[in-house]
Design an enzyme around this catalytic site. Sequence first.
Site, PDB file in Angstrom:
ATOM      1  N   THR A 350       0.158  -6.015   1.497  1.00  0.00           N
ATOM      2  CA  THR A 350       1.558  -5.903   1.046  1.00  0.00           C
ATOM      3  C   THR A 350       2.402  -5.209   2.136  1.00  0.00           C
ATOM      4  O   THR A 350       1.839  -4.431   2.827  1.00  0.00           O
ATOM      5  CB  THR A 350       1.490  -5.104  -0.262  1.00  0.00           C
ATOM      6  N   GLY A 433      -2.841  -3.257  -1.997  1.00  0.00           N
ATOM      7  CA  GLY A 433      -3.410  -3.942  -3.149  1.00  0.00           C
ATOM      8  C   GLY A 433      -3.565  -3.033  -4.354  1.00  0.00           C
ATOM      9  O   GLY A 433      -2.631  -2.346  -4.776  1.00  0.00           O
TER      10      GLY A 433
END
Length: 529
Positions: A350, A433
């Site tokens: 991310t 995550g």
Amino acid sequence: MRDFHDPKRSPIYAANGALATSHPLATQAGLDVLKRGGNAVDAAVTAAAVLAVVEPSMTAIGGDGFALIHQPGKPLYGLNSSGRAAAALSTEMLVGQGWSEMDDLSPHAVTVPGVVKSWESLLASHGTMGLEEALKPAIEAAEAGFVVYPRVWSDWQECVAKLTSQGAGGQHYLVDGRAPRMGTIHKLPALAATLKVIAKEGAKGFYEGAVAADIVAELKQRGGVMTEEDLAGVSADPCTPVTAGYRGIELAELPPNGTGIIAQVILNLLERFELKGLEPHGAERLHLEMEAARIGYAIRDAHIGDPTTMGVAAEALIDKAWAKGLAATIDPAKRNEDLPSTDPNFTSDTIYLSCVDRDGMAVSLINSIFKGFGSGIVTEKTGIILQNRGAGFRVKPGHPNTIEGGKRPLHTIIPAMAMQGDKPRYCFGVMGGQYQPTGHAHVITNMVDFGMDPQEALDSARLFWRPDGTIELEPTLGQEVYDGLKAKGHPVDWTKVPHGGGQIIEIDHDAGVLIAGSDPRKDGCAMGY
């Protein structure tokens, strides 16, 4: 303050504006916007678009986005632009095909990408520029090429097999069947052309017309059921943040389907313990963090999903009275093998960037494609990496997070902001995550309980568990901590990959100064002026 004999970074201090991202090219692009007079949203969207080019294993225009925005004198603003499952999908359908869990490489794991819609929405509601201007640096990077940085290369080469097996990914993102070499220039002409369409036509150019048709065709040939109507129905939805207190600050997180409230659950539990007197990197403190996180994640797995199908309100999950009872089950001396009930009615996961401008607007923004290179499915003509956020669903009839058409899955990406009164103190987020709620609690306790500055809070060594429950320690924690946790009953091991990343901007309102840090686990940096 850091030990100057220890070779680490100092935080960045700035008086006019600051930006922290996971890649120097993105930070530079966003800072240029601030210096030209753009605001924090303009800079954040510009930087996020660059990241979608130069850090492709982490983010792409085929992913999702969330944001929190503080604008002086106005309520805190939240935006959920996570995509929904294709309308034709259902638990019944997948169970009938023999599924018992989601396959993260399947076209059914691809949800409607929400990030382009989020960028357009943020610029329209809070920005001063349009997509055409905001996308210029990203288009330049994709067209002229960008240098592959070390951490980017490390993540990239781990996904070669996925890209190769999934088809067109190798065409756009591999060179002679391999990841581009570190320190070489890589170009993405198909993606550049797609970004130009979006710059010219707005989000409509992505969700309708030739680009949308290419996405649908790519999925259909793999058995996917997403339609152009699914894409055209995308939405970026304003939402009211959920706040919970922790030792004088109010932590603001977005409500489900994100898991931000689990960070609040963890902090509610840790608040029952006197952390300040513990060694910040010692086994005693980290044991409490892991025990609180294990309870928090059990709550997540039982309850979090699309809010329209959750059986319990977010406010109930962060109730202080319930947390008091849960905290009483944590033994400082040993691991709890039997977690308490995760039903509040029983007892009464991310890229991330942070930006603050000279006018006090603060933006906490996160974009993601979930696992490395998402599903690995890349559109052949348009060069779009498609996320696998649908892997966050369950295939379990009756569960609040079971997959159904039009639903949003449980989401790991969570922007955050810590408030003091009506002003933000920390604009922050932690990537990684499933780790993210634990990461939020870790850096907040680092700063609030142990007095660390943003860079120290991010430098601080981390630990988290893998699917089999084994807690993986970053090597800098040392053998003493390893042995201490093992003695408390935790299965332990050393991690081979650092836990996540992160960015923090602290706002010192009295001094009129911004203090920014960027996680050394990534290639990025914080900059200000």
